[in-house]
Design an enzyme around this catalytic site. Structure first.
Site, short mmCIF file in Angstrom:
data_model
loop_
_atom_site.label_atom_id
_atom_site.label_comp_id
_atom_site.label_asym_id
_atom_site.label_seq_id
_atom_site.Cartn_x
_atom_site.Cartn_y
_atom_site.Cartn_z
N THR A 1 -51.02 48.68 47.67
CA THR A 1 -52.21 49.53 47.65
C THR A 1 -52.07 50.59 46.57
O THR A 1 -51.05 51.27 46.50
CB THR A 1 -52.41 50.19 49.02
OG1 THR A 1 -52.51 49.17 50.00
CG2 THR A 1 -53.65 51.07 49.04
N GLN B 1 -42.06 59.27 26.80
CA GLN B 1 -42.01 60.60 26.16
C GLN B 1 -43.04 60.73 25.05
O GLN B 1 -43.11 61.78 24.41
CB GLN B 1 -40.61 60.86 25.57
CG GLN B 1 -39.49 60.91 26.58
CD GLN B 1 -39.45 62.20 27.37
OE1 GLN B 1 -40.14 63.18 27.07
NE2 GLN B 1 -38.63 62.23 28.42
N CYS C 1 -17.87 67.51 26.85
CA CYS C 1 -16.48 67.18 27.13
C CYS C 1 -15.88 68.44 27.71
O CYS C 1 -15.49 69.34 27.00
CB CYS C 1 -15.74 66.80 25.85
SG CYS C 1 -15.71 65.04 25.58
#
Ligand SMILES: *Cc1c(COP(=O)(O)O)cnc(C)c1O
Length: 383
Positions: free
Chosen positions: A241, A180, A327
């Site tokens: 490759t 990031q 939640c």
């Protein structure tokens, strides 16, 4: 019309300039970079060499210190398992942090099954690592410290240079997952004493399926046990490759990001602050992670008094964001990152991660703000 894309920590759209750089390497310059006997191989190798130079320069490394992988997940696995396997006779203790990406946590847990000992350090309320705690946790048998540069959920920036200095002083290898961070904050493997660094292209407008591991070759020379054997590509560390178009695209993406870093950070920070200032006018909005030591394009909030799933659903037509924790009625668990921040209030609530990127506009921020305020107000009313 599709919703506004604000999920740039998950992935980013490819920049058209990157695609343009890649195109000839699918059809015209299709050779195998390992074919040393003819021009088809040389053309592919030339494209790869250029990308390798760009990527090495971006982090102040040498070309031969860059090993291409399929992405940051593979680079994290290669770094952690590769060090464990190469240094296990020196020690079996590894230190990492509770808020790391799963691509770091899972390999560490895998190594625990094999007899390694892993310390998962907690973070402070703002998501940052306590440097004294790190100092105290390093032992004589510690072989690796792995701390991410920028968090993919809450965007906080760990103090890499300080961590690097501590590791360097104690002779411990320092790995950082910079998936990031590359192209968004300055990274310097010399100044920051970084020994291993994981990178990926698709978080900075490059193609998916390509990344790299930086492996320090001098002061000290870091040993990595290869995890994929075969044709001996990439100094025998990662056989297979090389995917020339992806590598060329990775180089192009890094070059563009390095050239526009400052300008884009300013622009994204302005948009991020606009979102935060407007949404936080409501009561019961909690900011997750430090506001200052943070990626410019990241905002992560918890919203008191609404159901997480309902909030995402309400926002879906307008904005594509992801939820860090919720939640909810569907009993989704809060993310391990928000759990590690440890404030109970933010855990019990809905949470949203906004990831702003290169192609977002001020006008979009207005629409997103409006939609978010409206959704939160109406869900709270219906409670
Ligand atoms: C996206 C991401 C990864 C995984 O990278 P891939 O290239 O998708 O494998 C690892 N770590 C962090 C911090 C990330 O944001």
């Amino acid at each position: 019309m599709r919703p506004i894309y604000l999920d740039c920590h998950a992935t980013t759209p490819m920049d058209k300039r990157v695609l343009e750089a890649m195109m000839p390497f699918f059809t015209d310059y299709f050779g195998n970079a390992s074919s040393v006997a003819h021009i088809y191989g040389w053309e592919a190798e030339a494209g790869i060499k250029k990308a390798r130079e760009i990527i090495a320069r971006a982090i102040n490394a040498k070309e031969n210190e860059i090993v291409f992988t399929s992405g940051a997940t593979e680079a994290d696995n290669l770094a952690i398992k590769g060090v464990a396997e190469a240094y296990f006779d020196k020690g079996k203790h590894i230190i990492t942090v509770a808020t790391e990406h799963k691509a770091v946590i899972e390999p560490c847990e895998y190594l625990m099954d094999l007899g390694f000992e892993v310390s998962f350090l907690p973070v402070n309320k703002n998501g940052l690592l306590d440097l004294d705690l790190l100092r105290q946790t390093i032992r004589d048998d510690t072989i690796l410290v792995s701390v991410m540069a920028a968090n993919n959920e809450i965007g906080v920036l760990q103090p890499l240079a300080d961590i690097g200095q501590i590791c360097h002083d104690r002779g411990v290898i320092f790995h950082t997952d910079a998936a990031q961070a590359i192209g968004k904050i300055p990274l310097d493997v010399q100044a920051m004493n970084i020994d291993l660094m994981s990178l990926t292209a698709h978080k900075i407008y490059g193609p998916k399926g390509i990344g790299a591991l930086y492996i320090r070759r001098r002061n000290p020379r870091v040993k990595i046990a290869s995890q994929i054997q075969g044709g001996g590509q990439e100094n025998k560390i990662r056989s297979g490759t090389l995917c020339t178009p992806n590598i060329v695209g990775f180089g192009s993406a890094v070059e563009i990001a390095m050239n526009s870093m400052e300008k884009e950070n300013q622009k994204q920070k302005k948009m991020r602050d606009y979102l935060w200032e407007n949404i936080s006018q409501l009561d019961g909005i909690i900011l997750n992670g430090d506001l200052e030591k943070r990626l410019s394009g990241n905002l992560n909030i918890s919203v008191e008094g609404v159901d997480g799933a309902a909030l995402l659903l309400a926002l879906q037509p307008t904005v594509a964001v992801s939820s860090g924790s919720a939640c909810t009625s569907e009993s989704t668990k809060p993310s391990h990152v928000l759990t590690a921040l440890g404030h109970p209030k933010s855990l019990a609530q809905a949470s949203l991660r906004f990831g702003i990127g290169r192609f977002n506009t001020d006008e979009e921020m207005e629409k997103v703000t409006e939609a978010t305020l409206k959704a939160i107000r109406s869900l709270r009313k219906s409670h």
